[in-house]
Design a protein around this motif. Structure first.
Motif, short mmCIF file in Angstrom:
data_model
loop_
_atom_site.label_atom_id
_atom_site.label_comp_id
_atom_site.label_asym_id
_atom_site.label_seq_id
_atom_site.Cartn_x
_atom_site.Cartn_y
_atom_site.Cartn_z
N TYR A 165 0.83 -1.20 0.00
CA TYR A 165 0.00 0.00 0.00
C TYR A 165 0.87 1.25 0.00
CZ TYR A 165 -3.72 -3.24 1.34
OH TYR A 165 -4.62 -4.28 1.37
N ARG A 166 1.98 1.16 0.75
CA ARG A 166 2.85 2.33 0.89
C ARG A 166 3.44 2.71 -0.46
NH1 ARG A 166 7.79 2.09 5.09
NH2 ARG A 166 6.38 0.55 5.97
N ALA A 167 3.93 1.71 -1.19
CA ALA A 167 4.55 2.02 -2.49
C ALA A 167 3.56 2.70 -3.43
CB ALA A 167 5.08 0.73 -3.10
N ALA A 168 2.35 2.15 -3.49
CA ALA A 168 1.34 2.72 -4.39
C ALA A 168 0.97 4.14 -3.97
CB ALA A 168 0.10 1.83 -4.40
N GLU A 180 -1.42 4.52 -14.60
CA GLU A 180 -0.92 3.60 -15.62
C GLU A 180 0.56 3.28 -15.36
OE1 GLU A 180 -1.15 5.23 -19.49
OE2 GLU A 180 -0.37 3.44 -20.47
N ASN A 181 1.33 4.32 -15.09
CA ASN A 181 2.76 4.10 -14.84
C ASN A 181 3.00 3.35 -13.54
OD1 ASN A 181 3.57 5.26 -17.18
ND2 ASN A 181 4.09 7.25 -16.30
N ILE A 182 2.17 3.63 -12.53
CA ILE A 182 2.32 2.89 -11.27
C ILE A 182 2.05 1.40 -11.49
CG2 ILE A 182 1.41 2.61 -8.91
CD1 ILE A 182 0.77 5.61 -8.94
N ASP A 187 4.06 -3.69 -11.52
CA ASP A 187 3.73 -4.89 -12.29
C ASP A 187 2.40 -5.52 -11.82
OD1 ASP A 187 4.18 -6.61 -14.32
OD2 ASP A 187 5.45 -7.99 -13.17
N ILE A 188 1.42 -4.65 -11.65
CA ILE A 188 0.07 -5.10 -11.27
C ILE A 188 -0.92 -4.37 -12.17
CG2 ILE A 188 0.54 -5.74 -8.87
CD1 ILE A 188 -0.28 -2.96 -8.01
N SER A 189 -2.20 -4.75 -12.08
CA SER A 189 -3.19 -4.10 -12.94
C SER A 189 -3.54 -2.71 -12.39
CB SER A 189 -4.44 -4.95 -13.01
OG SER A 189 -5.11 -4.92 -11.77
#
Lengths: 212, 223
Positions: A165-168, A180-182, A187-189
């Motif tokens: 969660y923190r990274a996102a 989109e870039n995240i 490497d997730i949808s």
């Protein structure tokens, strides 16, 4: 001051462009050819965003600088294998994210070990003491103090978020990267990215209830 | 309550949209629901906090430290060059080495009519009494400095023969108890002498000064 960047493009044509106006892909291509100035330009463009991002992930400045350096080192070492499938920022943030998450996991393992350390009665460092400290809900007199307290609480709250969660959240709300870039970085949808960001925001909102 | 949940989900998915861009239904709900208004306010504050979070910068010596690390990595790459060889090249090299070893081993194994490399082969009993194997198959040349020269071979024949070619020798049966010695005298006349097999390291000695009358019966005069 304009430093000329020379690099080969398709059809073996040579053109010279100012290094500041070269795209990231062009800089990486020049780095692949051994152009040191091109790599320096990449470092100049991304050193602060990457350091800031890793710092928000770890809340540890010295380690954040070390991991940012490691990120650039990997970019340099693997420039020969770089393929311009995604944008370069996606590529570099992915490396930095992986390094930061790996560091967080190592820290978690060390913390798990310390739980079993017997007879630990007092916090070993002031940071530990701060982690155990509950937020003071009493109103503060000074606006600066309030703001400082709020930001400190925010940093602590981000630090307590699960790493995924923190990274996102940091990539979206601190670094301002598109969904989109995240999705490409992690490497997730894209749907999963939105879900994680919303979850992280709600968790932060609950933790910072006293400061909002 | 379901409306509140839906409105909040919409607010979350709207990614902190400005208030004026909300739809009329959401605005009407926010005007009447204090809880959702508080939720929206908290989310907006959170957004503001995150956006205005003080950004840290890389230290001034960031690039210098990076250059040092890059030089260190380059030095390591120079010393440890093997891991940087592409894997296909290593694989090809490994295949070549393996093929070479297999070929050399294959060619060193004697075939059914091959020449044995084992100097003691003549002493070993073979069940099928295989062909004669020359220990020294070099062509004989006249050697004026010596009175006699020897060529040892194992054979099943007890009769002295003319100097056989390696091919003709292979036609003889192997007798492990006998050794055929080719003796060349001063007139360059070659004769075969059959002697017992050398046992326990004893070597045949030929007295070149002794008079030789019957080359075919040299078995007793050899030792």
């Amino acid at each position: 001051m304009s430093i000329a960047l020379s690099y080969g493009i398709e059809l073996n044509l040579e053109r010279t462009i100012p290094i500041e106006s070269a795209s990231d892909h062009e800089l990486v291509a020049a780095t692949k050819e051994g152009d040191e100035l091109a790599f320096q330009e990449i470092v100049r463009r991304y050193r602060n965003p990457i350091t800031n991002f890793v710092f928000r992930m770890l809340n540890d400045y010295d380690r954040a600088v070390e991991l940012a350096q490691e990120t650039f080192l990997r970019i340099y070492a693997n420039s020969g294998r770089y393929e311009a499938t995604f944008s370069f920022s996606t590529y570099i943030y992915r490396i930095a994210t992986n390094l930061a998450i790996s560091e967080l996991r190592q820290r978690k393992r060390r913390q798990l070990f310390s739980i079993f350390t017997p007879w630990k009665t007092a916090p070993e460092s002031p940071e530990d003491e701060q982690m155990l400290d509950l937020p003071d809900t009493r109103p503060l007199q000074d606006e600066d103090l309030i703001d400082r307290e709020r930001r400190l609480a925010l940093s602590k709250a981000i630090k307590t978020l699960p790493e995924k969660y923190r990274a996102a959240l940091v990539l979206r709300d601190v670094e301002g990267i598109s969904y989109e870039n995240i999705a490409q970085i992690l490497d997730i949808s894209e749907g999963t990215v939105k879900s994680r960001i919303n979850r992280a925001r709600n968790m932060l909102r609950e933790k910072l209830q006293a400061y909002l | 309550m379901n409306t509140c949940k839906r409105i909040r989900q919409h607010l979350e998915l709207a990614d902190f949209m400005a208030e004026d861009s909300f739809s009329l239904a959401i605005e009407q709900h926010l005007a009447t629901c204090a809880e959702c208004r508080r939720f929206q306010s908290e989310m907006l504050q959170l957004k503001h906090l995150l956006k205005t979070e003080q950004r840290v910068s890389a230290p001034a010596d960031f690039e210098l430290r990076l250059q040092i690390q890059i030089r260190r990595v380059r030095a390591e790459q120079r010393t440890v060059w093997l891991p940087w060889i592409p894997t296909p090249a290593l694989s090809a090299l490994a295949v070549v080495v393996v093929c070479t070893v297999v070929l050399s081993v294959y060619t060193s194994i004697p075939g059914p009519t091959g020449i044995s490399q084992d100097p003691t082969a003549a002493h070993k009993p073979t069940p099928n009494s295989g062909p004669v194997q020359l220990v020294q198959p070099k062509p004989l040349k006249p050697e004026p400095a010596e009175g006699l020269s020897l060529v040892m071979a194992a054979t099943g024949s007890t009769e002295p023969q003319n100097r056989p070619s390696p091919r003709s020798n292979r036609q003889h049966d192997l007798n492990p108890d006998k050794v055929l010695v080719l003796v060349r005298d001063q007139n360059n006349t070659e004769n075969f002498v059959t002697v017992p097999t050398v046992i326990f390291g004893a070597q045949p000695v030929i007295n070149t000064n002794a008079p030789r009358t019957e080359p075919a019966d040299d078995a007793q005069h050899i030792f």
